[in-house]
Design a protein around this motif. Structure first.
Motif, PDB file in Angstrom:
ATOM      1  N   GLU A   1       0.697  -1.185  -0.158  1.00  0.00           N
ATOM      2  CA  GLU A   1      -0.120  -0.167   0.047  1.00  0.00           C
ATOM      3  C   GLU A   1       0.781   1.353  -0.017  1.00  0.00           C
ATOM      4  O   GLU A   1       0.665   2.252  -0.864  1.00  0.00           O
ATOM      5  N   ALA A   2       2.112   1.163   0.713  1.00  0.00           N
ATOM      6  CA  ALA A   2       2.774   2.448   0.701  1.00  0.00           C
ATOM      7  C   ALA A   2       3.642   2.509  -0.593  1.00  0.00           C
ATOM      8  O   ALA A   2       3.671   3.930  -1.040  1.00  0.00           O
ATOM      9  N   GLU A   3       3.813   1.573  -1.156  1.00  0.00           N
ATOM     10  CA  GLU A   3       4.562   1.674  -2.402  1.00  0.00           C
ATOM     11  C   GLU A   3       3.298   1.992  -3.646  1.00  0.00           C
ATOM     12  O   GLU A   3       3.770   2.880  -4.473  1.00  0.00           O
ATOM     13  N   ARG A   4       2.185   1.643  -3.473  1.00  0.00           N
ATOM     14  CA  ARG A   4       1.015   2.276  -4.265  1.00  0.00           C
ATOM     15  C   ARG A   4       1.104   3.634  -4.181  1.00  0.00           C
ATOM     16  O   ARG A   4       0.784   4.528  -4.990  1.00  0.00           O
ATOM     17  N   ARG A   5       0.965   4.131  -2.832  1.00  0.00           N
ATOM     18  CA  ARG A   5       0.952   5.595  -2.488  1.00  0.00           C
ATOM     19  C   ARG A   5       2.131   6.480  -3.305  1.00  0.00           C
ATOM     20  O   ARG A   5       1.775   7.583  -3.579  1.00  0.00           O
ATOM     21  N   LEU A   6       3.266   5.761  -2.928  1.00  0.00           N
ATOM     22  CA  LEU A   6       4.506   6.505  -3.470  1.00  0.00           C
ATOM     23  C   LEU A   6       4.616   6.430  -4.780  1.00  0.00           C
ATOM     24  O   LEU A   6       5.368   7.262  -5.448  1.00  0.00           O
TER      25      LEU A   6
ATOM     26  N   LEU B   1       5.492   7.475   5.850  1.00  0.00           N
ATOM     27  CA  LEU B   1       6.588   7.557   4.622  1.00  0.00           C
ATOM     28  C   LEU B   1       5.923   8.510   3.413  1.00  0.00           C
ATOM     29  O   LEU B   1       6.736   9.339   2.945  1.00  0.00           O
ATOM     30  N   PRO B   2       4.709   8.167   2.881  1.00  0.00           N
ATOM     31  CA  PRO B   2       4.300   9.107   1.905  1.00  0.00           C
ATOM     32  C   PRO B   2       4.288  10.640   2.264  1.00  0.00           C
ATOM     33  O   PRO B   2       4.647  11.466   1.427  1.00  0.00           O
ATOM     34  N   GLU B   3       3.797  10.616   3.488  1.00  0.00           N
ATOM     35  CA  GLU B   3       3.780  12.025   4.113  1.00  0.00           C
ATOM     36  C   GLU B   3       5.107  12.511   4.116  1.00  0.00           C
ATOM     37  O   GLU B   3       5.482  13.930   3.905  1.00  0.00           O
ATOM     38  N   ILE B   4       6.128  12.129   4.786  1.00  0.00           N
ATOM     39  CA  ILE B   4       7.385  12.397   4.795  1.00  0.00           C
ATOM     40  C   ILE B   4       8.243  12.654   3.243  1.00  0.00           C
ATOM     41  O   ILE B   4       8.682  13.917   3.138  1.00  0.00           O
ATOM     42  N   ASP B   5       7.899  11.972   2.749  1.00  0.00           N
ATOM     43  CA  ASP B   5       8.575  12.143   0.989  1.00  0.00           C
ATOM     44  C   ASP B   5       7.818  13.361   0.433  1.00  0.00           C
ATOM     45  O   ASP B   5       8.290  14.023  -0.518  1.00  0.00           O
ATOM     46  N   GLU B   6       6.751  13.684   0.902  1.00  0.00           N
ATOM     47  CA  GLU B   6       5.901  14.574   0.265  1.00  0.00           C
ATOM     48  C   GLU B   6       6.696  16.027   0.486  1.00  0.00           C
ATOM     49  O   GLU B   6       6.635  17.051  -0.350  1.00  0.00           O
ATOM     50  N   GLY B   7       7.168  15.989   1.690  1.00  0.00           N
ATOM     51  CA  GLY B   7       8.062  17.269   1.853  1.00  0.00           C
ATOM     52  C   GLY B   7       9.162  17.356   0.988  1.00  0.00           C
ATOM     53  O   GLY B   7       9.405  18.469   0.550  1.00  0.00           O
TER      54      GLY B   7
END
Length: 217
Positions: free
Chosen positions: A42-47, A97-103
């Motif tokens: 799921e994290a990979e899908r979001r990323l 993880l997706p939230e952090i990488d959004e930064g």
């Protein structure tokens, strides 16, 4: 030697004990349960990207959520060349993880968007897994097969683009031997012999720091 998260745990316990014995504070010391395959997917899908193998292995076999932070006593003054060191920190969260990488993506969009600029390029094709707290990030390089850990500085820091580990497991091995000092680059740069080989946990500075802090058994 195969990777063992138990060895990392033992080092963390020793680091925490030494910091507290010296009058410092351990603010966080949490190691969550391993993540499930479905959570990683799921994290990979979001990323929109696959996680590097070493990072994926740690998430699935060791911990999907990790948080370790310590501070020296506010009156402590370490001798040269360790005078800039005052804390250590490492953390990651599969859920965030997706939230952090959004930064990181926002920095690329607004400031570091030129792929022909060498400084900007370091910010691109990465996956940020930890916010340093000053606008910088620790990130995985998605352009390399095993995802080296790279420091991203937003303000021309000394450590910009430095490789801290050849992959995430190598980074844990090296970083745990120097107390996960940082994460600001001015604290750990004395342990980096060059920009590309990873933190030097075998060097004179690292050995002296372990002896000074009592991190060794």
């Amino acid at each position: 030697m195969p990777f063992s998260f138990e060895v990392i745990r033992e080092r963390i316990d020793r680091i925490a004990d030494s910091v507290i014995a010296g009058g410092g504070v351990v603010q966080a010391m949490r190691m969550g349960a391993p993540a499930a395959e479905e959570q990683v997917a799921e994290a990979e899908r979001r990323l929109g990207a696959e996680l590097p193998a070493g990072f994926r292995q740690v998430l699935l076999r060791c911990s999907g959520e990790f948080d370790f932070r310590w501070f020296l006593d506010e009156d402590a003054e370490l001798p040269s060349p360790y005078g800039d060191i005052f804390r250590g920190e490492l953390g990651w969260s599969l859920a965030r993880l997706p939230e952090i990488d959004e930064g990181r993506r926002n920095w690329v969009k607004e400031v570091f968007s030129n792929p022909d600029n060498e400084y900007d390029k370091v910010w691109q094709n990465k996956l940020a897994f930890m916010e340093v707290g000053n606008g910088d990030y620790l990130a995985l390089d998605l352009g390399e097969d095993d995802g080296p850990v790279v420091y991203l500085s937003h303000a021309d820091g000394k450590g910009h683009g430095f490789v801290l580990g050849r992959n995430f497991i190598d980074f844990l091995e090296r970083g745990s031997r120097i107390g996960f000092v940082g994460p600001e680059d001015f604290q750990w740069v004395i342990f980096a012999d060059s920009g590309h080989g990873g933190l030097n946990a075998e060097g004179h500075e690292a050995a002296g720091f372990r002896k000074l802090m009592g991190f060794e058994p």
